[in-house]
Design an enzyme around this catalytic site. Structure first.
Site, short mmCIF file in Angstrom:
data_model
loop_
_atom_site.label_atom_id
_atom_site.label_comp_id
_atom_site.label_asym_id
_atom_site.label_seq_id
_atom_site.Cartn_x
_atom_site.Cartn_y
_atom_site.Cartn_z
N LYS A 1 0.85 -1.20 0.00
CA LYS A 1 0.00 0.00 0.00
C LYS A 1 0.90 1.26 0.00
O LYS A 1 2.12 1.17 0.20
CB LYS A 1 -0.90 -0.05 1.23
CG LYS A 1 -1.89 -1.22 1.22
CD LYS A 1 -2.76 -1.21 2.47
CE LYS A 1 -3.82 -2.31 2.43
NZ LYS A 1 -4.70 -2.26 3.63
N TYR B 1 -12.35 -2.70 -3.12
CA TYR B 1 -12.91 -2.77 -1.76
C TYR B 1 -14.45 -2.73 -1.76
O TYR B 1 -15.05 -2.31 -0.77
CB TYR B 1 -12.34 -1.64 -0.91
CG TYR B 1 -10.93 -1.90 -0.41
CD1 TYR B 1 -10.62 -3.06 0.30
CD2 TYR B 1 -9.91 -0.98 -0.61
CE1 TYR B 1 -9.33 -3.30 0.78
CE2 TYR B 1 -8.61 -1.21 -0.14
CZ TYR B 1 -8.33 -2.37 0.56
OH TYR B 1 -7.06 -2.60 1.04
N PHE C 1 -15.56 3.37 7.79
CA PHE C 1 -14.19 3.77 7.47
C PHE C 1 -13.89 3.78 5.96
O PHE C 1 -12.79 4.11 5.55
CB PHE C 1 -13.18 2.86 8.19
CG PHE C 1 -13.32 1.39 7.88
CD1 PHE C 1 -12.77 0.85 6.72
CD2 PHE C 1 -13.99 0.55 8.75
CE1 PHE C 1 -12.89 -0.51 6.43
CE2 PHE C 1 -14.13 -0.81 8.47
CZ PHE C 1 -13.58 -1.34 7.31
N ARG D 1 -1.95 -14.62 3.86
CA ARG D 1 -2.67 -13.96 4.98
C ARG D 1 -1.91 -14.15 6.28
O ARG D 1 -1.80 -13.23 7.09
CB ARG D 1 -4.08 -14.56 5.13
CG ARG D 1 -5.02 -14.27 4.02
CD ARG D 1 -5.50 -12.85 3.98
NE ARG D 1 -6.45 -12.53 5.04
CZ ARG D 1 -7.12 -11.39 5.11
NH1 ARG D 1 -6.94 -10.46 4.18
NH2 ARG D 1 -7.95 -11.14 6.09
N THR E 1 -5.54 -8.01 10.37
CA THR E 1 -5.90 -6.73 9.75
C THR E 1 -5.44 -5.56 10.61
O THR E 1 -4.87 -4.59 10.13
CB THR E 1 -7.43 -6.67 9.53
OG1 THR E 1 -7.79 -7.76 8.69
CG2 THR E 1 -7.85 -5.36 8.91
N ARG F 1 2.81 -7.19 9.16
CA ARG F 1 2.16 -6.09 9.89
C ARG F 1 2.64 -6.04 11.34
O ARG F 1 2.81 -4.97 11.92
CB ARG F 1 0.64 -6.24 9.82
CG ARG F 1 0.06 -5.91 8.44
CD ARG F 1 -1.36 -6.39 8.33
NE ARG F 1 -2.02 -6.00 7.09
CZ ARG F 1 -3.16 -6.53 6.66
NH1 ARG F 1 -3.77 -7.46 7.37
NH2 ARG F 1 -3.70 -6.13 5.53
N ASN G 1 -1.80 -0.03 7.44
CA ASN G 1 -1.30 -1.40 7.67
C ASN G 1 -0.47 -1.97 6.52
O ASN G 1 -0.30 -3.17 6.40
CB ASN G 1 -2.43 -2.33 8.12
CG ASN G 1 -3.50 -2.54 7.09
OD1 ASN G 1 -3.42 -2.00 5.98
ND2 ASN G 1 -4.50 -3.35 7.42
N HIS H 1 -1.70 -5.46 1.48
CA HIS H 1 -2.97 -6.16 1.27
C HIS H 1 -2.68 -7.60 0.86
O HIS H 1 -1.71 -7.86 0.15
CB HIS H 1 -3.76 -5.48 0.14
CG HIS H 1 -4.91 -6.31 -0.34
ND1 HIS H 1 -6.13 -6.31 0.29
CD2 HIS H 1 -4.99 -7.21 -1.36
CE1 HIS H 1 -6.93 -7.17 -0.34
NE2 HIS H 1 -6.27 -7.73 -1.33
N GLU I 1 -9.33 -10.31 -7.66
CA GLU I 1 -8.38 -9.20 -7.49
C GLU I 1 -7.29 -9.21 -8.56
O GLU I 1 -6.90 -8.17 -9.07
CB GLU I 1 -7.79 -9.25 -6.08
CG GLU I 1 -8.85 -8.94 -5.02
CD GLU I 1 -8.36 -9.12 -3.58
OE1 GLU I 1 -9.09 -8.67 -2.67
OE2 GLU I 1 -7.29 -9.73 -3.35
#
Ligand code: DAT
Ligand code: MG
Length: 151
Positions: free
Chosen positions: A11, A51, A59, A87, A93, A104, A114, A117, A128
């Site tokens: 990100k 998203y 948010f 993951r 998250t 993270r 964070n 993704h 995706e």
């Protein structure tokens, strides 16, 4: 035990903080194969599609603003159980709940910053990858380490 593809993206905060190499390194050294990678500054339409399932969350506007704040590095990684392991390697998250040793858990603090993704399922990964990459941007090759990573 299936070979899968997952969509991992650094990100804007991960790019700005100089963590692209670190994130790539973790997947590479684990044994996963990089099959697509680019840098792009995503627009609102692409991010809203990416998203879409979070559109009703309070948010959401902040999330889109954050994700539009600079270039990202989307990637496709391939290998055994790549989605689930991706993951796990990213961590929870909310980085405050991410274990040390995860990306993270080692490099960030706030859920709204964070740094990376990762697809949450095999079907999501397919969606995706199709959203962020053209078919001709995904390479096919055999890794010379294949037999040293898998039995
Ligand atoms: P993940 O990125 O782990 O798949 P998600 O898909 O539920 O998590 O949410 C996407 C992103 O939205 C997440 O990386 C950060 C942001 N986000 C999620 N929950 C949030 C919250 N409660 N407050 C602020 N941002 C949140
Ligand atoms: Mg998600």
């Amino acid at each position: 035990m299936t070979t899968e593809r997952t969509f991992i993206m650094v990100k804007p905060d991960g790019v700005q903080r100089g963590l692209v190499g670190e994130i790539i390194k973790r997947f590479e050294t684990r044994g996963y194969k990089l099959v697509a990678c680019k840098m792009l500054w995503p627009g609102e339409d692409l991010l809203k599609k990416h998203y879409a399932e979070l559109a009703d969350k309070p948010f959401f506007p902040k999330l889109i603003t954050y994700m539009r704040s600079g270039p990202c590095v989307p990637m496709v990684w391939e290998g055994r159980e790549a989605v689930k392991m991706g993951r796990m390697m990213l961590g929870a998250t909310n980085p405050l709940q991410s274990n040390p040793g995860t990306i993270r858990g080692d490099f960030c603090i706030d859920v709204g910053r964070n740094i990376c993704h990762g697809s949450d399922g095999v079907e999501t990964a397919k969606r995706e990858i199709d959203l962020w990459f053209q078919p001709n941007e995904i390479t096919k090759y055999e890794s010379h380490s294949k037999d040293w990573v898998y039995e």
